[in-house]
Design a protein around this motif. Structure first.
Motif, PDB file in Angstrom:
ATOM      1  N   ARG A   9      50.307  30.128  27.215  1.00 12.77           N
ATOM      2  CA  ARG A   9      49.549  30.477  26.029  1.00 12.77           C
ATOM      3  C   ARG A   9      49.793  29.459  24.919  1.00 12.77           C
ATOM      4  O   ARG A   9      50.897  28.962  24.754  1.00 12.77           O
TER       5      ARG A   9
ATOM      6  N   ARG B 117      49.381  37.213  35.783  1.00 14.68           N
ATOM      7  CA  ARG B 117      48.277  38.079  36.201  1.00 14.68           C
ATOM      8  C   ARG B 117      47.251  37.189  36.901  1.00 14.68           C
ATOM      9  O   ARG B 117      46.578  36.395  36.257  1.00 14.68           O
TER      10      ARG B 117
ATOM     11  N   ASP C 145      43.976  36.693  38.690  1.00 14.06           N
ATOM     12  CA  ASP C 145      42.657  37.221  38.998  1.00 14.06           C
ATOM     13  C   ASP C 145      41.966  36.254  39.955  1.00 14.06           C
ATOM     14  O   ASP C 145      41.539  35.171  39.557  1.00 14.06           O
TER      15      ASP C 145
ATOM     16  N   ASP D 169      57.244  39.215  30.731  1.00 10.81           N
ATOM     17  CA  ASP D 169      55.873  38.834  31.054  1.00 10.81           C
ATOM     18  C   ASP D 169      55.771  38.486  32.528  1.00 10.81           C
ATOM     19  O   ASP D 169      56.686  37.900  33.113  1.00 10.81           O
TER      20      ASP D 169
ATOM     21  N   ARG E  47      46.574  33.861  31.341  1.00 15.00           N
ATOM     22  CA  ARG E  47      46.914  34.893  32.306  1.00 15.00           C
ATOM     23  C   ARG E  47      48.026  34.425  33.256  1.00 15.00           C
ATOM     24  O   ARG E  47      48.586  35.223  34.005  1.00 15.00           O
TER      25      ARG E  47
ATOM     26  N   ARG F  85      42.089  31.279  31.239  1.00 11.68           N
ATOM     27  CA  ARG F  85      42.690  31.473  32.553  1.00 11.68           C
ATOM     28  C   ARG F  85      44.181  31.164  32.526  1.00 11.68           C
ATOM     29  O   ARG F  85      45.000  31.898  33.100  1.00 11.68           O
TER      30      ARG F  85
END
Length: 541
Positions: free
Chosen positions: A441, A325, A327, A322, A437, A434
């Motif tokens: 989790r 990510r 953004d 993993d 990402r 958010r």
């Protein structure tokens, strides 16, 4: 007897029940070992268990000889003197007392045979480029990078049999890194180093790859490890393709078997209905056909199950770690927009940054300089955390600062609660979406910040920074690649490539600076803020 350390059936879990290791076996002999693994794999935890700073829930750690550990984040009491950090204060005081004519027996007992304690200490400091740091100075008078070198100098003076280094090049400038490389290359005992510094990892003799609570060993340095891993992964991906083809074939054969069995059942039923043979014979034929059909079906179903298992094993061998990510919010800055103004700054701690800087539009500035030059102080002043003694530091757009020590997080709060502090208007669902990402989790988002690894802490701090309101149009990053695994550095680089705001990044990680496309390079040296126009990020050789 040569030094060694052995971990046998080692198990450890955090207080919330999250398991880190279950039955880990590992043995480290003389020589240099690079300990690799993704953020959160347990590298720092393993070093703490070896050093006795954590207690395993099961299993044992056996070490022959003394252990010394350089932690990932060096925190020293700013009131300590340098000689106290080096562990020689008592012997030095005894030496001075004897030289002053005090012949008390306790002074001789304290000093022992270490009559050259000061010379050895100054030599150790000199080897690491700290010859200008006097033994009577305090930690508060040195930079973050220099405090790391001080801690390393104390280990070099002790000469432990087993040396554990956790991200030792964090905060070190190019010159200090070279001195660290030399110390590592000449280390005579057992050395285990956790790092994302490729040049440092190319000095090791072997690689220990920590993954899913197990260690896989590779001979050679990091470059050899990368080559071996590439061959492994190519073979693993090839096995996946073979297993997928086998699974498709087994599915076709099972489907064909069902067609054949259905045809046989229809034929047997037709024979039974037309009564072409005696009743007893037909019953026996039908029973035999049913038994045969059952065995035929079971055989193909077993082959299909075996094919699925082979595919699962092949897929598991392929690494698909993993990655974060990132953004970034919409932060476009028009080319002519005034972003930042600096004028003849005099900073706290006596640091100066004479000269000016006008930052306009989405410029990318690399701030470089030796340890102690004042880079962090300058960034904190721009961010408004410190007031300048004189001069001007004015930001004209919303900005966010990600500090070197990642102290924006409250260790007593969960990851989700920390992020929510920066965005009080965001819903819990948005915060958690958010965080997902950033690989936090489910229950991971509820972990206390104080239990996070260095890389996890960076991800949590970056998530808080990016979700903050208002969205930043100027990002200030202080050594952002510290504590990150290589996959996370790639992801951070990718995110910054898509960022449309202005950026000032202080870093000694030259490959990273090259990768984010800096447009200007500022060198803070001897109190002057000078623009480098040679096109080379870095320092003179």
């Amino acid at each position: 007897m040569s030094a060694s350390l052995t971990c046998t059936s080692l198990s450890f879990a955090w207080p919330d029940g999250t398991a880190v290791f279950e039955g880990l076996d590992a043995s480290f002999g003389p020589g240099r070992t690079g300990l690799l693994g993704v953020n959160g794999a347990g590298k720092s935890t393993l070093l703490k268990l070896i050093a006795g700073q954590l207690t395993p829930s099961d299993g044992t750690v056996r070490v022959s000889g003394e252990v010394g550990r350089l932690p990932q984040i060096v925190t020293l009491d700013t009131r300590l003197r340098v000689d106290e950090v080096l562990g020689i204060a008592a012997r030095r005081a005894a030496l001075h007392a004897i030289e002053a004519g005090d012949a008390a027996e306790e002074h001789f007992e304290t000093l022992g045979d270490d009559w050259d304690v000061e010379e050895r200490a100054l030599a150790a400091l000199g080897e690491l480029g700290l010859g200008h740091v006097g033994l009577d100075r305090t930690v508060g008078e040195v930079s973050g990078g220099e405090s790391v070198l001080l801690r390393l100098a104390s280990l070099l003076l002790r000469r432990p049999d087993v040396l554990l280094l956790d991200e030792p090049t964090n905060n070190l400038d190019v010159y200090a890194r070279r001195r660290l490389y030399a110390a590592v290359a000449s280390w005579p005992g057992v050395l285990v180093v956790v790092s994302h510094d490729r040049e440092l990892l190319d000095l090791v003799d072997r690689i220990a790859d920590l993954r899913s609570g197990r260690i896989t060993w590779y001979g050679g340095n990091f470059s050899a490890y990368e080559e071996a891993l590439a061959v492994e992964q190519e073979a693993a991906e090839r096995m996946v393709r073979v297993a997928e083809a086998d699974l498709r074939r087994q599915k076709r054969e099972l489907t064909d078997a069902h067609v054949v069995l259905a045809r046989r059942r229809r034929y047997g039923q037709k024979m039974y209905d037309t009564k072409r043979e005696p009743r007893a014979v037909m019953k026996m034929r039908r029973r035999t056909a049913q038994e045969s059909a059952g065995k035929y079906r079971v055989l193909h179903e077993e082959k299909l199950a075996e094919a699925k298992e082979r595919l699962d094993d092949a897929v598991e061998a392929v690494r698909d770690d993993d990655e974060i990510r990132v953004d970034l919010p919409f932060t476009a800055v028009p080319p002519g927009r005034e972003v930042l103004t600096l004028r003849d700054l005099e900073l706290v701690h006596g640091t100066r940054a004479r000269g000016g800087l006008d930052l306009r539009g989405p410029e990318r500035v690399a701030l470089i300089g030796r340890n102690g030059a004042g880079k962090t102080t300058l960034l904190r002043t721009i961010a408004g955390e410190l007031d300048p003694v004189a001069g001007e530091a004015a930001a004209h757009v919303p900005l966010r600062f990600l500090p070197q020590r990642l102290d924006v997080l409250d260790d007593g709060l969960s990851v989700a609660e920390n992020v929510a502090r920066f965005a009080p208007g965001a819903t819990d669902n948005r915060v958690r979406a958010r965080l997902a990402r950033f690989l936090f989790r489910g229950a991971r988002a509820d972990r206390p910040a104080g239990t996070l690894s260095g890389g996890e802490r960076f991800r949590a701090a970056l998530a808080a920074l990016m979700l903050a309101e208002p969205a930043p149009q100027l990002l200030l990053l202080d050594e952002p690649t510290n504590n990150l695994d290589m996959a996370s550095v790639r992801q951070l680089t990718s995110a910054l490539e898509s960022y449309e705001g202005a950026l000032i990044v202080a870093s000694h990680d030259m490959p990273f600076l090259d990768s984010v496309g800096v447009t200007r390079r500022l060198l803070l040296e001897e109190g002057e803020l000078k623009e480098i126009t040679t096109g080379a990020v870095g320092y003179p050789a």
